[in-house]
Motif scaffolding. Structure first.
Motif, PDB file in Angstrom:
ATOM      1  N   ALA A 166       0.850  -1.191   0.000  1.00  0.00           N
ATOM      2  CA  ALA A 166       0.000   0.000   0.000  1.00  0.00           C
ATOM      3  C   ALA A 166       0.883   1.237   0.000  1.00  0.00           C
ATOM      4  O   ALA A 166       2.016   1.200   0.457  1.00  0.00           O
ATOM      5  CB  ALA A 166      -0.902   0.000   1.217  1.00  0.00           C
ATOM      6  N   ARG A 167       0.341   2.309  -0.521  1.00  0.00           N
ATOM      7  CA  ARG A 167       1.130   3.530  -0.592  1.00  0.00           C
ATOM      8  C   ARG A 167       0.741   4.530   0.489  1.00  0.00           C
ATOM      9  O   ARG A 167       1.586   5.226   1.022  1.00  0.00           O
ATOM     10  CB  ARG A 167       0.964   4.173  -1.975  1.00  0.00           C
ATOM     11  N   LEU A 168      -0.533   4.612   0.778  1.00  0.00           N
ATOM     12  CA  LEU A 168      -0.963   5.618   1.759  1.00  0.00           C
ATOM     13  C   LEU A 168      -1.409   4.980   3.068  1.00  0.00           C
ATOM     14  O   LEU A 168      -0.807   5.169   4.110  1.00  0.00           O
ATOM     15  CB  LEU A 168      -2.118   6.435   1.187  1.00  0.00           C
ATOM     16  N   THR A 169      -2.470   4.225   3.011  1.00  0.00           N
ATOM     17  CA  THR A 169      -2.968   3.589   4.235  1.00  0.00           C
ATOM     18  C   THR A 169      -2.240   2.259   4.383  1.00  0.00           C
ATOM     19  O   THR A 169      -2.730   1.217   4.004  1.00  0.00           O
ATOM     20  CB  THR A 169      -4.478   3.398   4.128  1.00  0.00           C
ATOM     21  N   THR A 170      -1.074   2.344   4.990  1.00  0.00           N
ATOM     22  CA  THR A 170      -0.105   1.253   4.879  1.00  0.00           C
ATOM     23  C   THR A 170      -0.396   0.062   5.782  1.00  0.00           C
ATOM     24  O   THR A 170      -0.048  -1.058   5.447  1.00  0.00           O
ATOM     25  CB  THR A 170       1.283   1.778   5.231  1.00  0.00           C
ATOM     26  N   HIS A 171      -0.961   0.305   6.967  1.00  0.00           N
ATOM     27  CA  HIS A 171      -1.131  -0.767   7.936  1.00  0.00           C
ATOM     28  C   HIS A 171       0.183  -1.539   8.082  1.00  0.00           C
ATOM     29  O   HIS A 171       0.238  -2.765   7.942  1.00  0.00           O
ATOM     30  CB  HIS A 171      -2.275  -1.690   7.507  1.00  0.00           C
ATOM     31  N   ALA A 172       1.249  -0.801   8.344  1.00  0.00           N
ATOM     32  CA  ALA A 172       2.589  -1.378   8.303  1.00  0.00           C
ATOM     33  C   ALA A 172       2.935  -2.166   9.558  1.00  0.00           C
ATOM     34  O   ALA A 172       3.775  -3.055   9.513  1.00  0.00           O
ATOM     35  CB  ALA A 172       3.613  -0.261   8.107  1.00  0.00           C
ATOM     36  N   PHE A 173       2.298  -1.839  10.682  1.00  0.00           N
ATOM     37  CA  PHE A 173       2.706  -2.456  11.941  1.00  0.00           C
ATOM     38  C   PHE A 173       1.612  -3.348  12.498  1.00  0.00           C
ATOM     39  O   PHE A 173       0.428  -3.154  12.235  1.00  0.00           O
ATOM     40  CB  PHE A 173       3.032  -1.381  12.987  1.00  0.00           C
ATOM     41  N   ARG A 174       2.053  -4.291  13.289  1.00  0.00           N
ATOM     42  CA  ARG A 174       1.109  -5.110  14.027  1.00  0.00           C
ATOM     43  C   ARG A 174       1.331  -4.885  15.499  1.00  0.00           C
ATOM     44  O   ARG A 174       2.422  -4.476  15.914  1.00  0.00           O
ATOM     45  CB  ARG A 174       1.357  -6.587  13.709  1.00  0.00           C
ATOM     46  N   ILE A 175       0.339  -5.206  16.303  1.00  0.00           N
ATOM     47  CA  ILE A 175       0.514  -5.085  17.741  1.00  0.00           C
ATOM     48  C   ILE A 175       1.585  -6.090  18.150  1.00  0.00           C
ATOM     49  O   ILE A 175       1.406  -7.290  17.969  1.00  0.00           O
ATOM     50  CB  ILE A 175      -0.816  -5.345  18.467  1.00  0.00           C
ATOM     51  N   GLY A 176       2.716  -5.585  18.630  1.00  0.00           N
ATOM     52  CA  GLY A 176       3.810  -6.465  19.014  1.00  0.00           C
ATOM     53  C   GLY A 176       4.955  -6.496  18.023  1.00  0.00           C
ATOM     54  O   GLY A 176       5.954  -7.150  18.282  1.00  0.00           O
ATOM     55  N   GLY A 177       4.844  -5.794  16.919  1.00  0.00           N
ATOM     56  CA  GLY A 177       5.958  -5.798  15.977  1.00  0.00           C
ATOM     57  C   GLY A 177       5.571  -5.294  14.612  1.00  0.00           C
ATOM     58  O   GLY A 177       4.897  -4.289  14.471  1.00  0.00           O
ATOM     59  N   LEU A 178       6.014  -6.020  13.588  1.00  0.00           N
ATOM     60  CA  LEU A 178       5.793  -5.587  12.219  1.00  0.00           C
ATOM     61  C   LEU A 178       4.806  -6.507  11.520  1.00  0.00           C
ATOM     62  O   LEU A 178       4.690  -7.679  11.860  1.00  0.00           O
ATOM     63  CB  LEU A 178       7.106  -5.632  11.426  1.00  0.00           C
ATOM     64  N   GLN A 179       4.131  -5.945  10.523  1.00  0.00           N
ATOM     65  CA  GLN A 179       3.225  -6.749   9.713  1.00  0.00           C
ATOM     66  C   GLN A 179       4.016  -7.708   8.833  1.00  0.00           C
ATOM     67  O   GLN A 179       3.665  -8.866   8.704  1.00  0.00           O
ATOM     68  CB  GLN A 179       2.379  -5.789   8.871  1.00  0.00           C
ATOM     69  N   TYR A 180       5.091  -7.198   8.217  1.00  0.00           N
ATOM     70  CA  TYR A 180       5.880  -8.027   7.302  1.00  0.00           C
ATOM     71  C   TYR A 180       7.358  -7.919   7.633  1.00  0.00           C
ATOM     72  O   TYR A 180       7.805  -6.892   8.126  1.00  0.00           O
ATOM     73  CB  TYR A 180       5.702  -7.556   5.851  1.00  0.00           C
ATOM     74  N   GLU A 181       8.084  -8.974   7.296  1.00  0.00           N
ATOM     75  CA  GLU A 181       9.538  -8.888   7.282  1.00  0.00           C
ATOM     76  C   GLU A 181       9.914  -7.963   6.123  1.00  0.00           C
ATOM     77  O   GLU A 181       9.189  -7.862   5.135  1.00  0.00           O
ATOM     78  CB  GLU A 181      10.089 -10.317   7.092  1.00  0.00           C
ATOM     79  N   THR A 182      11.047  -7.264   6.261  1.00  0.00           N
ATOM     80  CA  THR A 182      11.432  -6.360   5.175  1.00  0.00           C
ATOM     81  C   THR A 182      11.788  -7.181   3.934  1.00  0.00           C
ATOM     82  O   THR A 182      12.284  -8.296   4.057  1.00  0.00           O
ATOM     83  CB  THR A 182      12.650  -5.521   5.576  1.00  0.00           C
ATOM     84  N   TYR A 183      11.516  -6.618   2.770  1.00  0.00           N
ATOM     85  CA  TYR A 183      11.833  -7.335   1.523  1.00  0.00           C
ATOM     86  C   TYR A 183      13.333  -7.264   1.269  1.00  0.00           C
ATOM     87  O   TYR A 183      14.017  -6.380   1.789  1.00  0.00           O
ATOM     88  CB  TYR A 183      11.032  -6.747   0.361  1.00  0.00           C
ATOM     89  N   SER A 184      13.838  -8.158   0.461  1.00  0.00           N
ATOM     90  CA  SER A 184      15.278  -8.117   0.197  1.00  0.00           C
ATOM     91  C   SER A 184      15.551  -6.893  -0.670  1.00  0.00           C
ATOM     92  O   SER A 184      14.858  -6.631  -1.649  1.00  0.00           O
ATOM     93  CB  SER A 184      15.738  -9.397  -0.495  1.00  0.00           C
ATOM     94  N   GLY A 185      16.533  -6.120  -0.261  1.00  0.00           N
ATOM     95  CA  GLY A 185      16.802  -4.876  -0.971  1.00  0.00           C
ATOM     96  C   GLY A 185      16.194  -3.670  -0.288  1.00  0.00           C
ATOM     97  O   GLY A 185      16.335  -2.542  -0.759  1.00  0.00           O
ATOM     98  N   PHE A 186      15.525  -3.891   0.836  1.00  0.00           N
ATOM     99  CA  PHE A 186      14.913  -2.780   1.577  1.00  0.00           C
ATOM    100  C   PHE A 186      15.968  -1.769   2.006  1.00  0.00           C
ATOM    101  O   PHE A 186      15.828  -0.570   1.792  1.00  0.00           O
ATOM    102  CB  PHE A 186      14.175  -3.349   2.797  1.00  0.00           C
ATOM    103  N   GLU A 187      17.051  -2.330   2.591  1.00  0.00           N
ATOM    104  CA  GLU A 187      18.085  -1.438   3.100  1.00  0.00           C
ATOM    105  C   GLU A 187      18.698  -0.594   1.997  1.00  0.00           C
ATOM    106  O   GLU A 187      18.878   0.622   2.158  1.00  0.00           O
ATOM    107  CB  GLU A 187      19.165  -2.248   3.821  1.00  0.00           C
ATOM    108  N   SER A 188      19.003  -1.230   0.861  1.00  0.00           N
ATOM    109  CA  SER A 188      19.647  -0.450  -0.201  1.00  0.00           C
ATOM    110  C   SER A 188      18.654   0.546  -0.788  1.00  0.00           C
ATOM    111  O   SER A 188      19.026   1.653  -1.167  1.00  0.00           O
ATOM    112  CB  SER A 188      20.217  -1.368  -1.276  1.00  0.00           C
TER     113      SER A 188
END
Lengths: 384, 158
Positions: A166-188
């Motif tokens: 999602a771009r705007l309403t991301t729902h990125a976090f979950r209670i207790g942590g993250l919704q998803y593991e970061t994708y490969s290449g996230f850091e770069s």
């Protein structure tokens, strides 16, 4: 609709001994459908010629009853709803909500999750400030910055899209942590964005900071003192531009902000120009924070041990974070069931908007537009 | 601070802690005075939030609460007063001007009136709306259908 003048009481129209239509006084209505009110905000202005004698905001056009909905959803189900309040800073909303429920549950997100949360939230702060800058400048008559900021904001939204779809309403976090593991290449991706974005801030500043029209339209416009800000409960960049060095990330650190090195930019005059400078400096500080965070994302789980069914013990908690607009607080009462008994959102935009009257008195009509822009309100959050 | 307030007001104040956060449940009769003391003597100069919660099963049905913050102490405190249905609460707009809209929202959502408020009217819902939606006896699909039919010209807003 209800009687049109019912909202004018505090403008002394009914009690005034002067005739309703005094030759010098004019009451005009601005909004709710107005391109410069950043949403459906209605402002009733009392004018003497071009001078603003007072104004009243009429809000609620976007009221969706988010707090009521919260009482009828489980803790997990309510999480996506908070994204829809301040929809240009959805990640911050989610962070505040998840942290509050974590406090109720007495769990803490693991270090890896905390790190990614800081990165995403600071990216969101930049995106929110970019949107503010583009639209605020557009309101005052500078069209170019809008294209620059939206071009660059796109890069942040692309990272969000890759992370959670999602771009705007991301729902990125979950209670207790993250919704998803970061994708490969996230850091770069994040590192590349920082490299790309750093010179862009200079570019924005080149367009505006010494631009004579911009300075004329913003200097000494909508001045508010630090004392008045505190009395009115105004927080965020508006408070800091008035010289009060207060940022919740430093004052009461949440997530793991205490591990990062950054400054709190402040202004002196509390005018629209200083608020512009403060937000520009904040973008630079956000870049600094993300740089430190992305260089050292720890390994480990992204979720704390949280039960499948979230049922916090009976109790109540107030927790707040520094959202791009100011202090965003959540007050949640748990009755021990799977649904919150009461969810209260303390929205920064709502409280900051209250200062509009104070900031606009004695100014010109055209300055009202500048002041609404500089307050950086999002009506979805004002009305909830 | 709590000890000092306790010596001033005795059993009217019940200090509590939950999840590391301090709050106190106080008698409604202490309300304007205690807030004044917190503002002027204990430097709680920033009124973060005013809100309420409805507990229909209790005799004193409503919790009205003030979230306060002190810049000097970097400390937050919550003050909760329990009131009966239909009771009003003294306004704190004269203590913190920022309380104005927050109190109006409490009135709008719960029907709790604030005495001495300069402009006690609804803020989010339309002026003529009937009912206060955050009360527990107000259903989630409930609406003021009369208002909707007259003002919007539609059968239902659902």
């Amino acid at each position: 609709m209800t009687e049109p003048n019912s909202t004018l009481s505090h403008l002394d129209l009914e009690t005034s001994e002067k005739p309703f239509l005094d030759a010098n006084e004019l009451v005009i209505n601005m909004g709710p459908q107005h391109p410069a009110t950043h949403g459906v905000l209605r402002v009733i202005l009392r004018l003497d010629g071009e001078k603003v004698l007072g104004l009243e905001c009429v809000i609620g056009y976007l009221h969706r009853g988010v707090e009521k909905i919260g009482e009828h959803r489980t803790y997990t189900m309510f999480n996506p709803y908070v994204d829809r309040m301040d929809y240009v800073a959805a990640v911050s909303n989610g962070l505040g909500y998840c942290e509050t429920v974590e406090k109720l549950l007495n769990v803490e997100a693991p270090p890896r999750a905390q790190h990614v949360r800081v990165i995403l939230t600071e990216l969101n702060r930049i995106a929110s400030h970019q949107l503010w800058l583009g639209t605020h400048a557009l309101d005052i008559g500078a069209i170019t910055p809008l294209f620059y900021t939206f071009r660059d904001r796109e890069e942040i939204l692309k990272i969000y899209e890759k992370y959670c779809g999602a771009r705007l309403t991301t729902h990125a976090f979950r209670i207790g942590g993250l919704q998803y593991e970061t994708y490969s290449g996230f850091e770069s991706d994040v590192k590349n964005f920082l490299k790309f974005f750093r010179p862009k801030i200079d570019e924005y500043e080149e367009l505006l900071t010494t631009n004579r029209i911009w300075v004329d339209r913003t200097k000494n416009v909508g001045v508010i003192s630090g004392k008045d800000c505190i009395a009115l409960g105004v927080t965020g960049p508006v408070l800091r531009a008035s010289g009060v060095k207060w940022d919740l990330r430093k004052a009461q650190p949440y997530a793991n902000y205490k591990n990062f090195d950054f400054d709190i930019p402040i202004g002196e005059n509390g005018d629209t120009y200083d608020r512009y400078l403060v937000r520009m400096a904040e973008m630079r500080q956000s870049v600094r924070i993300i740089e430190q965070a992305v260089a050292a994302i720890p390994e480990g789980p992204i979720m704390a041990k949280v039960p499948k069914v979230i049922k916090p013990a009976v109790g109540e908690v107030y927790h707040s974070i520094e959202a791009p607009k100011g202090e965003l607080g959540y007050f949640i009462v748990s009755d021990g069931s799977t649904q919150p008994y009461r969810v209260r959102v303390r929205p920064p935009s709502f409280v900051n908007l209250q200062a509009l009257d104070k900031m606009c008195r004695g100014q010109l009509v055209a300055d009202v537009i500048a002041v609404i822009g500089t307050l950086d309100i999002v009506l979805g959050e004002v009305d909830r | 601070m709590i000890a000092k307030l306790k010596s001033l007001y005795g059993s009217g104040i019940q200090p509590l802690t939950y999840a590391g956060q301090n709050y106190m449940v106080v008698d409604r009769s202490l309300i304007p005075e205690l807030l004044q003391v917190l503002r002027n003597e204990e430097e709680f100069d920033y009124c973060v939030d005013i809100t309420a919660a409805h507990y229909p099963a209790r005799e004193k049905q409503f919790d009205v609460l003030w979230v306060l913050y002190s810049f000097a102490r970097n400390e937050r405190i919550r003050v909760t007063a329990q009131i009966l249905d239909g009771d009003s609460v003294p306004s704190s707009v004269s203590i913190w001007p920022g309380a104005n809209w927050l109190e109006r929202e409490v009135y709008d959502m719960f029907g709790i009136k604030f005495d001495g408020h300069p402009d006690m009217k609804r803020i989010l819902l339309p002026d003529g709306w009937k009912g206060h939606p955050l009360r527990k006896d107000y259903g989630i699909l409930q609406q003021d259908s009369e208002w909707v039919q007259i003002n919007l010209g539609i059968e239902s807003g659902q």
